[in-house]
Design an enzyme around this catalytic site. Structure first.
Site, PDB file in Angstrom:
ATOM      1  N   LYS A   1      83.876   0.936 103.458  1.00  0.00           N
ATOM      2  CA  LYS A   1      82.790   0.178 102.825  1.00  0.00           C
ATOM      3  C   LYS A   1      83.368  -0.621 101.672  1.00  0.00           C
ATOM      4  O   LYS A   1      84.364  -0.200 101.066  1.00  0.00           O
ATOM      5  CB  LYS A   1      81.714   1.131 102.288  1.00  0.00           C
ATOM      6  CG  LYS A   1      80.343   0.508 102.203  1.00  0.00           C
ATOM      7  CD  LYS A   1      79.699   0.416 103.567  1.00  0.00           C
ATOM      8  CE  LYS A   1      78.282  -0.029 103.525  1.00  0.00           C
ATOM      9  NZ  LYS A   1      77.648   0.180 104.848  1.00  0.00           N
TER      10      LYS A   1
ATOM     11  N   GLY B   1      61.654  -2.149 101.923  1.00  0.00           N
ATOM     12  CA  GLY B   1      62.772  -3.092 102.114  1.00  0.00           C
ATOM     13  C   GLY B   1      62.368  -4.087 103.179  1.00  0.00           C
ATOM     14  O   GLY B   1      61.852  -3.711 104.232  1.00  0.00           O
TER      15      GLY B   1
ATOM     16  N   GLY C   1      64.528  -6.854 104.061  1.00  0.00           N
ATOM     17  CA  GLY C   1      65.699  -7.682 104.326  1.00  0.00           C
ATOM     18  C   GLY C   1      66.016  -7.630 105.802  1.00  0.00           C
ATOM     19  O   GLY C   1      65.117  -7.512 106.645  1.00  0.00           O
ATOM     20  N   ASN C   2      67.298  -7.689 106.145  1.00  0.00           N
ATOM     21  CA  ASN C   2      67.686  -7.686 107.555  1.00  0.00           C
ATOM     22  C   ASN C   2      67.091  -6.475 108.282  1.00  0.00           C
ATOM     23  O   ASN C   2      66.402  -6.612 109.284  1.00  0.00           O
ATOM     24  CB  ASN C   2      69.223  -7.689 107.661  1.00  0.00           C
ATOM     25  CG  ASN C   2      69.683  -7.515 109.089  1.00  0.00           C
ATOM     26  OD1 ASN C   2      69.435  -6.485 109.720  1.00  0.00           O
ATOM     27  ND2 ASN C   2      70.325  -8.521 109.642  1.00  0.00           N
TER      28      ASN C   2
ATOM     29  N   GLY D   1      64.867  -3.975 107.187  1.00  0.00           N
ATOM     30  CA  GLY D   1      63.442  -3.693 107.006  1.00  0.00           C
ATOM     31  C   GLY D   1      62.537  -4.679 107.728  1.00  0.00           C
ATOM     32  O   GLY D   1      61.557  -4.275 108.379  1.00  0.00           O
TER      33      GLY D   1
HETATM   34  P1  NAD Z   1      69.314  -6.743 102.875  1.00  0.00           P
HETATM   35  O1  NAD Z   1      70.035  -7.253 101.689  1.00  0.00           O
HETATM   36  O2  NAD Z   1      69.137  -7.654 104.024  1.00  0.00           O
HETATM   37  O3  NAD Z   1      67.879  -6.191 102.442  1.00  0.00           O
HETATM   38  C1  NAD Z   1      67.678  -5.286 101.389  1.00  0.00           C
HETATM   39  C2  NAD Z   1      66.185  -5.211 101.112  1.00  0.00           C
HETATM   40  O4  NAD Z   1      65.953  -4.186 100.141  1.00  0.00           O
HETATM   41  C3  NAD Z   1      65.592  -6.495 100.525  1.00  0.00           C
HETATM   42  O5  NAD Z   1      64.332  -6.731 101.100  1.00  0.00           O
HETATM   43  C4  NAD Z   1      65.405  -6.165  99.046  1.00  0.00           C
HETATM   44  O6  NAD Z   1      64.341  -6.893  98.460  1.00  0.00           O
HETATM   45  C5  NAD Z   1      65.075  -4.690  99.145  1.00  0.00           C
HETATM   46  N1  NAD Z   1      65.340  -3.989  97.905  1.00  0.00           N
HETATM   47  C6  NAD Z   1      66.389  -4.104  97.067  1.00  0.00           C
HETATM   48  N2  NAD Z   1      66.227  -3.292  96.017  1.00  0.00           N
HETATM   49  C7  NAD Z   1      65.067  -2.644  96.208  1.00  0.00           C
HETATM   50  C8  NAD Z   1      64.342  -1.677  95.472  1.00  0.00           C
HETATM   51  N3  NAD Z   1      64.813  -1.205  94.318  1.00  0.00           N
HETATM   52  N4  NAD Z   1      63.177  -1.228  95.998  1.00  0.00           N
HETATM   53  C9  NAD Z   1      62.715  -1.698  97.168  1.00  0.00           C
HETATM   54  N5  NAD Z   1      63.337  -2.615  97.888  1.00  0.00           N
HETATM   55  C10 NAD Z   1      64.496  -3.085  97.414  1.00  0.00           C
HETATM   56  O7  NAD Z   1      70.094  -5.394 103.298  1.00  0.00           O
HETATM   57  P2  NAD Z   1      70.066  -4.685 104.725  1.00  0.00           P
HETATM   58  O8  NAD Z   1      71.259  -5.132 105.478  1.00  0.00           O
HETATM   59  O9  NAD Z   1      68.710  -4.826 105.321  1.00  0.00           O
HETATM   60  O10 NAD Z   1      70.349  -3.168 104.312  1.00  0.00           O
HETATM   61  C11 NAD Z   1      69.294  -2.258 103.959  1.00  0.00           C
HETATM   62  C12 NAD Z   1      69.785  -0.828 104.138  1.00  0.00           C
HETATM   63  O11 NAD Z   1      70.186  -0.622 105.492  1.00  0.00           O
HETATM   64  C13 NAD Z   1      71.009  -0.438 103.303  1.00  0.00           C
HETATM   65  O12 NAD Z   1      70.926   0.924 102.966  1.00  0.00           O
HETATM   66  C14 NAD Z   1      72.159  -0.646 104.257  1.00  0.00           C
HETATM   67  O13 NAD Z   1      73.313   0.105 103.896  1.00  0.00           O
HETATM   68  C15 NAD Z   1      71.516  -0.130 105.527  1.00  0.00           C
HETATM   69  N6  NAD Z   1      72.164  -0.573 106.776  1.00  0.00           N
HETATM   70  C16 NAD Z   1      72.321  -1.898 107.041  1.00  0.00           C
HETATM   71  C17 NAD Z   1      72.899  -2.268 108.245  1.00  0.00           C
HETATM   72  C18 NAD Z   1      73.041  -3.713 108.631  1.00  0.00           C
HETATM   73  O14 NAD Z   1      73.425  -3.957 109.778  1.00  0.00           O
HETATM   74  N7  NAD Z   1      72.739  -4.676 107.796  1.00  0.00           N
HETATM   75  C19 NAD Z   1      73.334  -1.292 109.155  1.00  0.00           C
HETATM   76  C20 NAD Z   1      73.138   0.054 108.854  1.00  0.00           C
HETATM   77  C21 NAD Z   1      72.539   0.391 107.657  1.00  0.00           C
END
Ligand code: NAD
Length: 415
Positions: A105, A217, A219-220, A222
């Site tokens: 990571k 969440g 983002g991607n 959520g």
């Molecule tokens: P992202 O940056 O696309 O989205 C993050 C989201 O979290 C955003 O909507 C942001 O507004 C929200 N957020 C940030 N701080 C916050 C808070 N304090 N309270 C509530 N919401 C908050 O990131 P992502 O890629 O969607 O990743 C989200 C989670 O999923 C992380 O834990 C990441 O490690 C995990 N993950 C991601 C992937 C991937 O393929 N992108 C794969 C496995 C796990």
């Protein structure tokens, strides 16, 4: 009571496997420490002409099963301990799914929302300049994570390719389709999560049609979790939130329109026909399925007692603290662990690597059917181990994963 940090929590999971796997103390000690860490300062020219040094990290946790793999985060609260914990999770996740990969990571302490596109591009390229000798398709392959995007992956791949003197798509995954990206990567984490939930629901005799869902969440992970919850599973998404707060409509939200609203206004707040709620209130809603899809330790000793969901599906990494897990267990809340639930992201990243190395491009249906098969069979392996040994799904997943890594270490003659 303070929460155990993420890295300590993951180390604790390894300890819990030690007895069942009859691990020698020396081997257990190796599994509880990262193999390699890089800490560096990244000077970046900002738009106002000043030079700012950002702090960056990469942790390559264990490469017994193959080159290490894991995302890069850009976040103001990033710490080396969180990155270590997330790198360890990647090691166990890749091993659980039987991928020929280790875990890693990376992260940079920065506030992307306050940076211009030019500043973000210069930071992304500088991160690769600092790390280029230690990554590569056969060494360590980064991917997107919190606040990093396909656009950022494209810049990073381009920078690595320029330094290497040859286009190297396989150095990074989660890229846009025209530069070696895979079909289905964007929603792979969420799609994979719903495939696992569907199997778990079938085992528990729960009907997902109309089941109520809250997603933290947007983002991607959520936003796709909310969209697919509606369209793939037929569930009713009643609440979602982002970093600024959340929205609730007990009759269900139109997630597609909510995405357009967020695109226009920058937040999910003040969505027509829904009421605003806080992030804290969202986690305590009386729903069938709660999907934390933002950051770690959001369900902790401060709120675990108030969680009313029947199932917590960990789409984020480490969203339930160690202490909170015990509280949820006593209340009979089922937890689908991150290792299993969000593995779809790295599974399709692995598909992307395979396509890049073979100069190939699979169609969306092909990617989806391979993903579904892998998520479903891994869920059943975990469920079966849990049933046989009387373990939680989390402990069963860790037991399979740690055993796979130890077998690779032994085969290589390390232990
Ligand atoms: P992202 O940056 O696309 O989205 C993050 C989201 O979290 C955003 O909507 C942001 O507004 C929200 N957020 C940030 N701080 C916050 C808070 N304090 N309270 C509530 N919401 C908050 O990131 P992502 O890629 O969607 O990743 C989200 C989670 O999923 C992380 O834990 C990441 O490690 C995990 N993950 C991601 C992937 C991937 O393929 N992108 C794969 C496995 C796990």
């Amino acid at each position: 009571m303070t929460e155990t940090d993420l890295f300590e929590t993951i180390r604790g999971q390894v300890c819990r496997c030690a007895y069942d796997l009859k691990l020698e103390p020396d081997i257990e000690a190796i599994l509880k420490m990262p193999m390699r860490e890089f800490h560096f300062s990244i000077p970046v020219r900002m738009d106002d002409g000043r030079i700012r040094a950002f702090q960056g990290f990469r942790v390559q946790y264990n490469d017994a099963r193959g080159p290490t793999k894991g995302g890069i985060r850009f976040h103001p609260d990033e710490t080396i301990d969180t990155i270590r914990g997330l790198a360890a999770i990647m090691t166990w996740k890749c091993a659980l799914f039987g991928l020929p990969l280790g875990g890693a990571k990376g992260g940079v302490i920065c506030t992307p929302k306050e940076m211009s596109e030019g500043e973000l591009e210069r930071l992304s390229r500088a991160y690769i300049q600092a790390l280029c000798r230690h990554i590569g398709p056969e060494r360590d392959i980064p991917a997107p994570d919190v606040y990093t995007t396909p656009r950022i992956m494209a810049w990073m791949m381009d920078e690595y390719s320029k330094i290497a003197g040859q286009t190297t798509f396989g150095v990074i995954t989660g890229k846009p389709i025209p530069v070696g990206g895979s079909e289905g990567r964007l929603d792979a984490t969420a799609r994979g999560g719903w495939y696992v939930i569907a199997e778990a629901a079938r085992d528990a005799d729960v009907d997902l049609k109309g089941a109520t869902v809250a997603v933290q969440g947007f983002g991607n992970v959520g936003s796709n979790a909310a969209l697919l919850g509606q369209f793939l599973a037929g569930a009713k998404v009643v609440a979602v939130s982002d970093s600024r707060g959340g929205v609730l409509n007990h009759n269900g939200l139109d997630v597609q329109r909510l995405l357009e609203h967020k695109e226009k206004t920058g937040s999910v707040l003040n969505f027509e026909g829904a009421g605003n709620i806080t992030n804290e209130a969202l986690l305590e809603l009386d729903v069938d399925i709660l999907i934390p899809a933002a950051l770690e330790n959001v369900i902790n000793t401060g709120n675990a007692d108030n969680v009313k969901a029947k199932i917590v599906a960990e789409f984020a990494n480490g969203p339930v603290s160690n202490e909170a897990e015990a509280v949820l267990g006593k209340k009979g809340v089922a937890i689908i662990p991150d290792l299993l639930c969000n593995g779809g992201g790295v599974v399709v990243s692995y598909f992307e690597m395979v396509q890049n190395l073979n100069m190939d491009h699979w169609d969306a249906a092909d990617v989806d059917s391979r993903l579904r098969k892998m998520m479903t069979s891994t869920y059943h392996a975990v469920h079966e181990t849990a049933r046989k040994k009387g373990f939680s799904l989390r402990q069963a997943a860790y037991t399979i994963a740690v055993r796979n890594v130890v077998e690779a270490m032994a085969a290589r003659g390390w232990v």
